[in-house]
Design a protein around this motif. Structure first.
Motif, PDB file in Angstrom:
ATOM      1  N   PRO A 523       1.505  -8.643  -2.284  1.00 57.99           N
ATOM      2  CA  PRO A 523       2.474  -7.861  -1.514  1.00 57.99           C
ATOM      3  C   PRO A 523       1.845  -6.668  -0.795  1.00 57.99           C
ATOM      4  O   PRO A 523       2.197  -6.376   0.346  1.00 57.99           O
ATOM      5  CB  PRO A 523       3.476  -7.374  -2.572  1.00 57.99           C
ATOM      6  CG  PRO A 523       2.818  -7.612  -3.893  1.00 57.99           C
ATOM      7  CD  PRO A 523       1.829  -8.702  -3.718  1.00 57.99           C
ATOM      8  N   ASP A 524       0.932  -5.979  -1.445  1.00 57.34           N
ATOM      9  CA  ASP A 524       0.336  -4.841  -0.750  1.00 57.34           C
ATOM     10  C   ASP A 524      -1.157  -4.734  -1.001  1.00 57.34           C
ATOM     11  O   ASP A 524      -1.699  -3.659  -1.180  1.00 57.34           O
ATOM     12  CB  ASP A 524       1.063  -3.526  -1.097  1.00 57.34           C
ATOM     13  CG  ASP A 524       1.034  -3.226  -2.605  1.00 57.34           C
ATOM     14  OD1 ASP A 524       0.717  -4.148  -3.384  1.00 57.34           O
ATOM     15  OD2 ASP A 524       1.323  -2.085  -2.986  1.00 57.34           O
ATOM     16  N   GLY A 525      -1.828  -5.884  -0.986  1.00 58.24           N
ATOM     17  CA  GLY A 525      -3.282  -5.869  -1.013  1.00 58.24           C
ATOM     18  C   GLY A 525      -3.859  -5.304  -2.292  1.00 58.24           C
ATOM     19  O   GLY A 525      -3.226  -5.334  -3.345  1.00 58.24           O
ATOM     20  N   CYS A 526      -5.076  -4.807  -2.193  1.00 63.41           N
ATOM     21  CA  CYS A 526      -5.735  -4.247  -3.373  1.00 63.41           C
ATOM     22  C   CYS A 526      -6.686  -3.147  -2.935  1.00 63.41           C
ATOM     23  O   CYS A 526      -6.754  -2.813  -1.761  1.00 63.41           O
ATOM     24  CB  CYS A 526      -6.479  -5.341  -4.131  1.00 63.41           C
ATOM     25  SG  CYS A 526      -7.951  -5.914  -3.269  1.00 63.41           S
ATOM     26  N   HIS A 527      -7.447  -2.624  -3.902  1.00 63.57           N
ATOM     27  CA  HIS A 527      -8.330  -1.508  -3.566  1.00 63.57           C
ATOM     28  C   HIS A 527      -9.480  -1.914  -2.669  1.00 63.57           C
ATOM     29  O   HIS A 527     -10.181  -1.073  -2.149  1.00 63.57           O
ATOM     30  CB  HIS A 527      -8.869  -0.873  -4.856  1.00 63.57           C
ATOM     31  CG  HIS A 527      -9.724  -1.827  -5.671  1.00 63.57           C
ATOM     32  ND1 HIS A 527      -9.186  -2.799  -6.470  1.00 63.57           N
ATOM     33  CD2 HIS A 527     -11.048  -1.951  -5.778  1.00 63.57           C
ATOM     34  CE1 HIS A 527     -10.162  -3.479  -7.045  1.00 63.57           C
ATOM     35  NE2 HIS A 527     -11.307  -2.979  -6.633  1.00 63.57           N
ATOM     36  N   ARG A 530      -7.263  -2.894   1.268  1.00 61.65           N
ATOM     37  CA  ARG A 530      -6.435  -1.894   1.946  1.00 61.65           C
ATOM     38  C   ARG A 530      -7.250  -0.832   2.678  1.00 61.65           C
ATOM     39  O   ARG A 530      -6.951  -0.515   3.831  1.00 61.65           O
ATOM     40  CB  ARG A 530      -5.427  -1.295   0.978  1.00 61.65           C
ATOM     41  CG  ARG A 530      -4.070  -1.895   1.281  1.00 61.65           C
ATOM     42  CD  ARG A 530      -2.902  -1.429   0.487  1.00 61.65           C
ATOM     43  NE  ARG A 530      -2.959  -0.123  -0.046  1.00 61.65           N
ATOM     44  CZ  ARG A 530      -2.508   0.176  -1.274  1.00 61.65           C
ATOM     45  NH1 ARG A 530      -2.025  -0.785  -2.043  1.00 61.65           N
ATOM     46  NH2 ARG A 530      -2.547   1.400  -1.708  1.00 61.65           N
ATOM     47  N   SER A 551      -4.109   4.187   1.049  1.00 58.74           N
ATOM     48  CA  SER A 551      -5.092   3.118   1.164  1.00 58.74           C
ATOM     49  C   SER A 551      -6.493   3.699   1.276  1.00 58.74           C
ATOM     50  O   SER A 551      -7.419   3.033   1.718  1.00 58.74           O
ATOM     51  CB  SER A 551      -4.790   2.262   2.389  1.00 58.74           C
ATOM     52  OG  SER A 551      -3.529   1.679   2.228  1.00 58.74           O
TER      53      SER A 551
ATOM     54  N   GLN B  15       3.277   3.811  -3.725  1.00 56.92           N
ATOM     55  CA  GLN B  15       1.878   3.419  -3.965  1.00 56.92           C
ATOM     56  C   GLN B  15       1.040   4.615  -4.395  1.00 56.92           C
ATOM     57  O   GLN B  15      -0.154   4.687  -4.138  1.00 56.92           O
ATOM     58  CB  GLN B  15       1.233   2.803  -2.717  1.00 56.92           C
ATOM     59  CG  GLN B  15       1.922   1.560  -2.225  1.00 56.92           C
ATOM     60  CD  GLN B  15       1.333   1.106  -0.898  1.00 56.92           C
ATOM     61  OE1 GLN B  15       1.392   1.815   0.093  1.00 56.92           O
ATOM     62  NE2 GLN B  15       0.780  -0.090  -0.892  1.00 56.92           N
ATOM     63  N   ILE B  33       4.938  -0.291  -4.738  1.00 58.03           N
ATOM     64  CA  ILE B  33       5.503  -0.416  -3.386  1.00 58.03           C
ATOM     65  C   ILE B  33       6.982  -0.786  -3.445  1.00 58.03           C
ATOM     66  O   ILE B  33       7.760  -0.454  -2.557  1.00 58.03           O
ATOM     67  CB  ILE B  33       4.701  -1.431  -2.550  1.00 58.03           C
ATOM     68  CG1 ILE B  33       5.075  -1.298  -1.080  1.00 58.03           C
ATOM     69  CG2 ILE B  33       4.925  -2.857  -3.050  1.00 58.03           C
ATOM     70  CD1 ILE B  33       4.132  -1.955  -0.146  1.00 58.03           C
ATOM     71  N   ILE B  55      -6.256   3.712  -6.542  1.00 56.89           N
ATOM     72  CA  ILE B  55      -5.418   3.068  -5.528  1.00 56.89           C
ATOM     73  C   ILE B  55      -4.421   2.160  -6.260  1.00 56.89           C
ATOM     74  O   ILE B  55      -4.804   1.350  -7.103  1.00 56.89           O
ATOM     75  CB  ILE B  55      -6.267   2.261  -4.525  1.00 56.89           C
ATOM     76  CG1 ILE B  55      -7.083   3.236  -3.655  1.00 56.89           C
ATOM     77  CG2 ILE B  55      -5.398   1.360  -3.658  1.00 56.89           C
ATOM     78  CD1 ILE B  55      -7.932   2.578  -2.594  1.00 56.89           C
ATOM     79  N   VAL B  56      -3.142   2.323  -5.942  1.00 56.36           N
ATOM     80  CA  VAL B  56      -2.097   1.521  -6.573  1.00 56.36           C
ATOM     81  C   VAL B  56      -1.820   0.310  -5.682  1.00 56.36           C
ATOM     82  O   VAL B  56      -1.602   0.460  -4.483  1.00 56.36           O
ATOM     83  CB  VAL B  56      -0.811   2.355  -6.741  1.00 56.36           C
ATOM     84  CG1 VAL B  56       0.315   1.497  -7.320  1.00 56.36           C
ATOM     85  CG2 VAL B  56      -1.070   3.573  -7.615  1.00 56.36           C
ATOM     86  N   HIS B  57      -1.846  -0.871  -6.273  1.00 50.56           N
ATOM     87  CA  HIS B  57      -1.580  -2.085  -5.489  1.00 50.56           C
ATOM     88  C   HIS B  57      -0.827  -3.059  -6.360  1.00 50.56           C
ATOM     89  O   HIS B  57      -1.204  -3.269  -7.511  1.00 50.56           O
ATOM     90  CB  HIS B  57      -2.879  -2.694  -4.965  1.00 50.56           C
ATOM     91  CG  HIS B  57      -3.972  -2.828  -5.989  1.00 50.56           C
ATOM     92  ND1 HIS B  57      -4.263  -4.006  -6.619  1.00 50.56           N
ATOM     93  CD2 HIS B  57      -4.827  -1.912  -6.500  1.00 50.56           C
ATOM     94  CE1 HIS B  57      -5.259  -3.821  -7.472  1.00 50.56           C
ATOM     95  NE2 HIS B  57      -5.627  -2.554  -7.422  1.00 50.56           N
ATOM     96  N   GLY B  58       0.225  -3.659  -5.818  1.00 51.59           N
ATOM     97  CA  GLY B  58       1.070  -4.513  -6.637  1.00 51.59           C
ATOM     98  C   GLY B  58       1.500  -3.721  -7.849  1.00 51.59           C
ATOM     99  O   GLY B  58       1.892  -2.565  -7.749  1.00 51.59           O
ATOM    100  N   THR B  62      -6.379   0.677  -9.585  1.00 53.58           N
ATOM    101  CA  THR B  62      -7.823   0.543  -9.719  1.00 53.58           C
ATOM    102  C   THR B  62      -8.413   1.907 -10.057  1.00 53.58           C
ATOM    103  O   THR B  62      -8.190   2.875  -9.334  1.00 53.58           O
ATOM    104  CB  THR B  62      -8.434   0.015  -8.408  1.00 53.58           C
ATOM    105  OG1 THR B  62      -7.854  -1.246  -8.121  1.00 53.58           O
ATOM    106  CG2 THR B  62      -9.941  -0.150  -8.531  1.00 53.58           C
TER     107      THR B  62
END
Ligand code: SRM
Ligand SMILES: Cc1cc2nc3c(=O)[nH]c(=O)nc-3n(C[C@H](O)[C@H](O)[C@H](O)COP(=O)(O)OP(=O)(O)OC[C@H]3O[C@@H](n4cnc5c(N)ncnc54)[C@H](O)[C@@H]3O)c2cc1C
Ligand code: SF4
Ligand code: FES
Lengths: 815, 106
Positions: A523-527, A530, A551, B15, B33, B55-58, B62
């Motif tokens: 849904p919103d990529g990753c580290h 992004r 990001s 995020q 998100i 970084i926040v993702h899904g 990380t």
């Protein structure tokens, strides 16, 4: 509860390509299909290429199983082993097995592999004549080796030699019969083939070269073989390894269009749109393949279409070969016989048993044969596939990439020869044994998997070549090497080069649209992805795209460098490395006021203040701004420092005002975001005290003007700059600098420094855009200046004034 | 067991993450998100890196120090890494954030 009826997928062939496709499919779309697999063999899916180590006794069959019975169960796959599909009824959409089982399908995947070619000579059906294709064959050979003494292998190709080596290690006297003058003539030239033959003879193999077999002899079992010239040799076992032929009988009888193989399009679809095909049975753009690397690429594409993503295309593969005979290092890829107009680079060191041949055409690498030292095989292969212009590398090309020196292993020339405890990855302290064991025990195939499991090459990446070599060495074929088009991360199939293209073609201005257009799977990529997407969008739309701080890696988000204890470092910009007592005094006072534990003169000619807490950052910045400083961007993928020497003003050798020019350059370039960090230096004369020739952009002043050097790099892998050109005025230096930075900003992949970028695109490319095309240069320069209009607001000042205040304060404090 | 109001949903950027200081250490609150909020100790199981800076993702974050990926729902590191940054309960009611503070140490 209502159950939704799933689409039925039937797979014919429980081998490497078919099951890889299912694995890929399950990753993308775990619930879409009700899957049934038919396999003529009795085993679960195993790694066919490891049959040779099983034959030689270096491995057990158990260790070659890729997916055991429980995998099928866990994924709700109906598996029929020992069942051969004998008919495809395309009209009723169902398959039938020899013993009468009928299973309907909505989609069918044919992955029937290939069959060994059996020579049409008398005696072929005698007991004791075996093919070399399956674990059954290997088991029969192992039994034969227990009782029989002499074995003959027909075929001196890859398979034949592996079989011969295995049987020899099982204690048999082995002869290899081959039609040509040297073994492996499809992969090796005469010299390489000769060296291979000699090495194998030393291990006890006997060769009958340029000989044709007329008949296999024997009454009720094989006893010998007769050549066309009448000579006869004795044998107890005969192994046919004279090649393979795509197994298309079943498809053909169902009326599916076949030539040499089952003809498929770029989506791996046969002429019947419900039927896909992958593997050795396939013919794609006129090519058939007999190594797993291309088959795995096919599997990915087929899975993508079965999962209805409909995005990928298979465009064919180039392949490389490695012989899996322990102790013999051999690598071959591409066209290894030079044609008219081609150039050959040769290295032959008979005493060391090393032979290398590279074939070049139009400054590109077309083929490579290596014997004895194959470390650089993956690198050459990559250069070939990428079509890299190697004119600049030419001098050193034959001597390899020299990855080894970087990892502190200078002197050792082949991974195979390294001791088990040799440290491969210096960053994470991973030694060879750990990597090899992980590859075997955990059945790793790719660099990414090795990185995830061992952390080797997961950090600075300078040992990537070594890890790839270990993968290759351990597994054999080069099937896991990264393809030239490499996905950015696991969220997507898109490669770096696809992103700027999509942004331009579709005029995409937000990250969400971009992810949608390129079919992001998360849904919103990753580290990983992004920050890259954020960079590409920012470069494409200066002043329009809103930077997405979420990001950004923490350092760029808070404009300071995170330390191991969670505090930060603060490094103010010192223009051109020139400072004054007043500036130093204010830094000193601020450092004292905030009780900065460490003050360090950095490697970039400035002053680093270490150990500042996050809450203190905005206040401290406020005071620095007050004293006239701006951020030094020591944390960013951005312009870092412009180092200078004192030059004309003081130095007795100085030819130009190097520090003054450095300051002008820094004032123009500071604040710009770049794919990776960007460093500049200006030296006042060729003594080069500012080390300009290991910077991304280096200026060396001379009496008559300014030499411009590009693509240098200190750091992990030192690279000396390439000389770009000489210009006569400071104004031109600024123009060339801006234009070069802009070209790099627009063309390089995110996280690619100028050094690897230039090696990828070639110096000629840069020259063409910056030196030869004056109008193009001016346009690049203008675009650079335009984007600088939006990036020279000091981030520290903004934050001292309250921007992103939430970043620096706790949400709440609970007693 | 106590539920303590620590702020409002909009105090945490989407995020993004904010930190709550407690007597026994920092707790990081993350907002995904899709506006879910998760709370973990602000200490990476690897070498104690501040997860709130990642970084926040899904439903993952990380770690900023060496890029371990931590599952926000469980606090566990993603395989093959092993370790857990213990999670805490959070509730959102009418836009307000409530954090459960257990009596025993974090
Ligand atoms: C501060 C400094 C060391 C010092 O105290 O002297 C430094 C510190 C770090 N360097 Fe450096 N490098 C520093 C000068 C250099 C130099 C020397 C130079 O610039 O002339 C080099 C070699 C030249 C070069 O880059 O080509 C250098 C090559 C690296 C590399 C390897 C880059 C490469 O492409 O191979 C890394 C790793 C990376 O960027 O991925 C790195 C990464 C780092 C990081 C950012 C590691 C990290 O991610 O935390 C360090 C941050 C420490 C911090 O908290 O600030 N640092 N680093 C120097 C800052 C100079 C400045 O004023 O901005
Ligand atoms: C000894 C050996 C060593 C090798 N070494 C290497 C190497 O080092 N590197 C490399 O890249 N490649 C190597 N290869 C080649 C590699 O193994 C093949 O390219 C790969 O296995 C092909 O995969 P596939 O799925 O197309 O065929 P297979 O793996 O052969 O799978 C096809 C399966 O379909 C089954 N089948 C066929 N017809 C039917 C039917 N009608 N009904 C049901 N089932 C059916 C077969 O029994 C078989 O199990 C080696 C091969 C061998 C034999
Ligand atoms: S060399 Fe650079 S990256 Fe390595 S420890 Fe020193 S400052 Fe850190
Ligand atoms: S401390 Fe988090 S990854 Fe190392």
């Amino acid at each position: 509860m209502m159950t939704v009826k799933k689409t039925r997928l039937v797979v014919i062939g429980n081998g490497m390509a078919g099951i890889r496709t299912i694995e890929e499919l399950l990753k993308m779309s775990p619930d879409e299909y009700e899957i049934t697999v038919f396999g003529a063999e009795l085993q679960p899916n195993y790694n066919r290429i490891l049959l040779s180590p099983v034959l030689s006794g270096e491995m057990k069959f158990q260790d070659t199983i890729l997916n055991d019975w429980s995998w099928y169960e866990d994924n709700h796959i109906t598996l029929h082993v020992g069942k051969t599909v004998s008919k495809i009824d395309r009209f009723r959409c169902r398959v039938e097995t020899e013993d009468g089982l009928v299973v309907p399908y909505d989609r069918l995947l044919i992955a029937t592999g290939s069959n060994p070619i059996m020579l049409p000579v008398p005696g072929m059906t005698l007991p004791g004549v075996l093919a070399y294709r399956s674990i059954d064959d290997v088991e029969k050979m192992l039994i034969a080796a227990k009782t029989g003494k002499r074995a003959v292998v027909i075929g001196g190709g890859l398979l034949g030699l592996e079989a011969a080596n295995g049987l020899s290690l099982q204690g048999m006297e082995v002869s290899v019969v081959h039609l040509c003058d040297w073994p492996m003539e499809r992969q090796l030239d005469k010299v390489g083939g000769g060296m291979l033959k000699e090495a194998l003879e030393k291990r006890g193999l006997k060769f009958y070269l340029a000989r044709q077999t007329e008949a296999i002899l024997g009454e009720d079992k094989v006893t010998g073989l007769r050549f066309k010239d009448g000579e006869e040799i004795e044998e107890d076992l005969l192994v046919m390894a004279a090649g393979i032929r795509p197994n298309i009988q079943l498809a053909k009888s169902a009326g599916i269009h076949c030539e040499r193989g089952i003809v498929v399009n770029d989506t791996m679809q046969t002429f019947d749109p419900k039927i896909y095909s992958v593997g050795e049975c396939v013919q794609h753009r006129g090519q058939t393949y007999g190594l797993v690397a291309p088959l795995f690429e096919q599997a990915k594409v087929a899975a993508n279409h079965l999962a209805q993503y409909g995005r990928m295309r298979y465009e064919g593969s180039s392949v490389s070969t490695k012989l899996k005979v322990t102790g013999i290092d051999l690598f071959s890829a591409g066209e290894f016989n030079a044609g008219i107009g081609d150039e050959e680079l040769l290295l032959q060191d008979t005493a060391r048993g090393v032979y290398k041949k590279l074939v070049l055409r139009d400054n590109k690498l077309r083929g490579a044969v290596m014997y004895g030292e194959t470390m650089d095989g993956p690198w050459y292969f990559q250069l070939m596939r990428d079509g890299t212009d190697v004119s600049e590398l030419r001098e050193h090309l034959l001597f390899g990439q020299m990855h080894l020196g970087d990892s502190g292993l200078g002197g050792v020339s082949s991974v195979a020869a390294m001791p088990d405890n040799a440290e491969i990855c210096g960053c994470n302290g991973v030694c060879k044994r750990t990597i090899v064991n992980a590859i075997i025990d955990k059945k790793l195939f790719t660099l990414e998997e090795v990185r995830a499991h061992t952390k080797a090459s997961a950090s600075c990446g300078s040992c990537t070549g070594l890890v790839e070599a270990l993968l290759q060495n351990t597994l054999g074929g080069d099937y896991s090497a990264k393809s030239s088009k490499k996905a950015i991360c696991a969220c997507t199939e898109a490669a770096h080069q696809d992103v700027p293209r999509a942004i331009q073609d579709l005029k995409i201005k937000t990250m969400a649209e971009l992810m949608q257009a390129l079919a992001w799977k998360t849904p919103d990529g990753c580290h990983v992805c992004r920050p890259a997407l954020n960079y590409y969008l920012m470069t494409a739309w200066p002043g329009v795209y809103q930077d997405d701080s979420r990001s950004r890696f923490i350092n760029e988000r808070v404009h300071a460098n995170i330390q191991k204890d969670g505090t930060y470092s603060v490094i103010p910009r010192i223009w051109g490395g020139m400072t004054s007592p007043a500036e130093l005094r204010s830094i000193a006072e601020i450092a004292e006021r905030y009780q900065v534990p460490t003050v360090h003169i950095t490697g970039g000619q400035r002053i680093g203040l270490y150990g500042v807490t996050k809450e203190n950052l905005p206040k401290m910045w406020g005071e620095l701004v007050e004293a006239g400083f701006v951020s030094g961007h020591a944390y960013g993928k951005s312009l870092r420092t412009v180092k200078t020497c004192v030059g004309l003003d003081w130095c007795r050798f100085g030819t130009q005002d190097s520090s003054g020019l450095g300051i002008k350059v820094e004032k123009m370039t500071w604040g710009s975001w770049t794919p990776h960090k960007f460093k500049i230096a200006v030296s006042g004369c060729p003594r080069n005290c500012a080390e300009a020739t290991i910077k991304d952009f280096g200026i060396v002043c001379v009496d008559s003007g300014y030499e411009i050097h590009i693509g240098g790099n200190g750091g992990i892998k030192v690279r000396v700059t390439d000389f770009l050109c000489k210009v006569e005025t400071e104004a031109l230096v600024l123009e060339y600098c801006g234009a070069f930075m802009q070209l790099y900003r627009e063309q390089a992949h995110y996280m690619e420094r100028t050094a690897p970028w230039i090696e990828r695109v070639g110096l000629a490319y840069v020259k063409q855009h910056i030196v030869e095309d004056a109008a193009g240069r001016a346009a690049l320069y203008a675009r650079f200046l335009e984007s600088q209009r939006y990036s020279q607001d000091d981030p520290w000042k903004e934050r001292a004034e309250g921007k992103d205040a939430h970043e620096y304060a706790a949400l709440a404090t609970i007693a | 067991m106590n539920w303590i109001q620590v702020g409002a949903l909009e105090d945490i950027p989407r995020q993004g993450s904010r930190v709550v200081n407690t007597a026994s250490g920092e707790i990081a609150l993350f907002r995904s998100i899709d506006d879910q909020v998760f709370a973990l100790n602000n200490r990476c199981p690897h070498k104690g890196g501040p997860l709130s800076q990642g970084i926040v993702h899904g439903r993952r974050v990380t770690c900023p120090l060496h890029s371990w990926v931590i599952d926000l729902e469980t606090g566990s590191a993603l395989a093959p890494d092993v370790g857990c940054a213990h999670r805490h309960e959070v509730r959102i009611a009418h836009g307000a954030l409530f954090l459960e503070i257990k009596d025993h140490a974090i």
